[in-house]
Motif scaffolding. Structure first.
Motif, mmCIF file in Angstrom:
data_model
loop_
_atom_site.group_PDB
_atom_site.id
_atom_site.type_symbol
_atom_site.label_atom_id
_atom_site.label_comp_id
_atom_site.label_asym_id
_atom_site.label_seq_id
_atom_site.Cartn_x
_atom_site.Cartn_y
_atom_site.Cartn_z
ATOM 1 N N ALA A 1 65.344 28.517 -37.174
ATOM 2 C CA ALA A 1 64.220 29.016 -36.378
ATOM 3 C C ALA A 1 63.136 29.637 -37.260
ATOM 4 O O ALA A 1 61.940 29.375 -37.080
ATOM 5 C CB ALA A 1 64.723 30.038 -35.358
ATOM 6 N N GLY A 2 63.544 30.458 -38.231
ATOM 7 C CA GLY A 2 62.565 31.142 -39.072
ATOM 8 C C GLY A 2 61.720 30.198 -39.905
ATOM 9 O O GLY A 2 60.492 30.316 -39.967
ATOM 10 N N VAL A 3 62.370 29.248 -40.562
ATOM 11 C CA VAL A 3 61.632 28.303 -41.402
ATOM 12 C C VAL A 3 60.771 27.380 -40.537
ATOM 13 O O VAL A 3 59.648 27.021 -40.913
ATOM 14 C CB VAL A 3 62.607 27.495 -42.281
ATOM 15 N N LEU A 4 61.281 26.989 -39.360
ATOM 16 C CA LEU A 4 60.483 26.175 -38.443
ATOM 17 C C LEU A 4 59.217 26.923 -38.032
ATOM 18 O O LEU A 4 58.114 26.348 -37.997
ATOM 19 C CB LEU A 4 61.306 25.816 -37.212
ATOM 20 N N ILE A 5 59.356 28.207 -37.735
ATOM 21 C CA ILE A 5 58.200 29.021 -37.349
ATOM 22 C C ILE A 5 57.212 29.131 -38.504
ATOM 23 O O ILE A 5 55.994 29.033 -38.301
ATOM 24 C CB ILE A 5 58.669 30.418 -36.886
ATOM 25 N N MET A 6 57.705 29.310 -39.724
ATOM 26 C CA MET A 6 56.794 29.384 -40.867
ATOM 27 C C MET A 6 56.041 28.074 -41.049
ATOM 28 O O MET A 6 54.845 28.061 -41.363
ATOM 29 C CB MET A 6 57.570 29.743 -42.142
ATOM 30 N N GLY A 7 56.734 26.953 -40.860
ATOM 31 C CA GLY A 7 56.070 25.666 -41.009
ATOM 32 C C GLY A 7 55.017 25.422 -39.942
ATOM 33 O O GLY A 7 53.877 25.044 -40.238
ATOM 34 N N VAL A 8 55.377 25.659 -38.692
ATOM 35 C CA VAL A 8 54.438 25.455 -37.589
ATOM 36 C C VAL A 8 53.332 26.506 -37.612
ATOM 37 O O VAL A 8 52.171 26.219 -37.304
ATOM 38 C CB VAL A 8 55.185 25.489 -36.242
ATOM 39 N N GLY A 9 53.703 27.740 -37.992
ATOM 40 C CA GLY A 9 52.742 28.831 -37.983
ATOM 41 C C GLY A 9 51.551 28.597 -38.887
ATOM 42 O O GLY A 9 50.415 28.989 -38.564
#
Length: 299
Positions: free
Chosen positions: A40-48
Motif C-alpha cells: 500500500a505504501g509504495v503504491l501510494i508513493m507511486g500514484v501520489g
C-alpha cells in the motif's frame, strides 16, 4: 505483495493445521509490514507523484526526489525481507538499515507532498488528508526504527521490539486510509455530478487523525488493560466516523441517473464503484459494531 501474501497464507494455514508446523513469531509482523508499508505504501508513493501534480494542474514530470525515494524504499524493504533469513550481527544491521531507509523514503515523500499541496490552487481541507497520511507513514517507521535501534544498542534481538497497535494505526488508518479518503474526495466529484470537492473535509481530517492519536495514546497502557481497550475502541469510532462523513459528503449511497454522470462510465465501471462503496460500508459498520461491543465490555 508477492512476498507478503504467501507468508500470510502459510501462517493462516498453520494456525488451523498445527501438524504443518508452528508459525514463526516474525511472520505475522513481516506480513503486516509488507502489506501496509510495502504494497500500500509504495503504491501510494507511486500514484501520489502523479496525482499531486494533476490536482495542482501542473505539468506531469518526474520529481528530482523520486529516484531517491524509490531506491530507499527498495533498500528498506529488501533489507526487511533479508533480516529474518540472516542471523547474528548481520540480521541486526539489516533490521536497522531497513528502518532507516524506509523512514527516509517516506519522509522525503511526505515533504514533497506537503510542498505540492501547499502550492495547489484551489486547495481544499480534504487535500491535507494526503499530507497527514504521508507523514503518518514516516512517523510510524521512525518510531519503529527507534525501537529497533534501542534493541540493537542493548544487544537484544530486534525482533523483540514488537510494535504495538498504535504503529499499525498510524500506517493503516493514518497513512492508507488518509490517502484513500483524500484522493476519493478529489476524484469522485469528477465522475458524479452534484458532489462538491472537499465538502466536510475538515470533519473527515479531524475524525481520522483524532482516531490515530487515540490509538497512539493507548500505547501508554498494557494492550490487555481496560484503558487501552477503551482508547482503541474510541480510535476505531473516530476512524469509522471519518469514513462515514466522507461517504455522506460524496453521496456514496445516493442514486444517480446514468445520464447525470459527469463522465461517461459504462455499466461495468459503475458496478465496480458500487461494490467498492458496499465494501467500505460493511467495513465501517464492522468498526462501529466492534467498538461499541468493546465499550460495553463484551469480549
Amino acid at each position: 505483495l508477492g512476498v507478503a501474501t504467501p507468508i500470510g497464507a502459510i501462517s493462516l494455514f498453520r494456525l488451523f493445521a498445527p501438524a504443518a508446523g508452528s508459525v514463526p513469531a516474525i511472520w505475522p509482523r513481516l506480513h503486516a509490514h509488507l502489506q501496509i508499508f510495502g504494497f500500500a505504501g509504495v503504491l501510494i508513493m507511486g500514484v501520489g507523484h502523479h496525482l499531486i501534480l494533476r490536482f495542482a494542474h501542473r505539468p506531469i514530470r518526474r520529481p528530482a526526489s523520486a529516484p531517491w525515494v524509490l531506491g530507499l524504499a527498495v533498500l528498506g524493504l529488501g533489507s526487511r525481507i533479508a533480516a529474518p533469513i540472516s542471523g547474528g550481527t548481520a540480521a541486526s544491521l539489516l533490521w536497522l538499515s531497513s528502518g532507516i531507509a524506509e523512514t527516509l523514503a517516506f519522509g522525503v515523500f511526505a515533504f514533497w507532498v506537503t510542498t505540492g499541496v501547499r502550492a495547489t490552487e484551489p486547495r481544499f481541507r480534504s487535500d491535507w488528508l494526503m499530507v497527514s497520511g504521508a507523514w503518518w507513514f514516516a512517523a510510524a517507521l521512525a518510531i519503529e526504527t527507534a525501537g529497533i535501534g534501542t534493541a540493537v544498542a542493548a544487544g537484544s534481538n530486534p525482533v523483540a521490539a514488537t510494535p504495538g497497535p498504535g504503529l499499525y494505526a498510524m500506517g493503516l488508518f493514518g497513512g492508507v486510509f488518509g490517502w484513500l479518503l483524500g484522493v476519493a474526495m478529489r476524484v469522485v466529484p469528477m465522475f458524479l455530478t452534484g458532489r462538491t470537492v472537499g465538502r466536510m473535509g475538515g470533519a473527515v481530517l479531524a475524525g481520522l487523525n483524532g482516531g490515530v492519536l487515540l490509538a497512539l495514546l493507548a500505547e501508554g497502557w498494557p494492550a490487555a488493560s481496560r484503558p487501552a481497550q477503551i482508547l482503541l475502541a474510541l480510535a476505531d469510532l473516530g476512524v469509522a466516523a471519518a469514513i462515514l462523513a466522507a461517504g455522506v459528503a460524496l453521496g456514496a449511497w445516493r442514486p444517480q441517473p446514468r445520464q447525470a454522470m459527469a463522465l461517461q462510465v459504462d455499466r461495468t465501471e459503475t458496478r465496480f464503484f458500487r461494490f467498492a462503496f458496499v465494501c467500505a460500508g460493511v467495513a465501517t459498520a464492522g468498526l462501529f459494531v466492534g467498538a461499541f461491543l468493546t465499550l460495553a465490555g463484551v469480549s
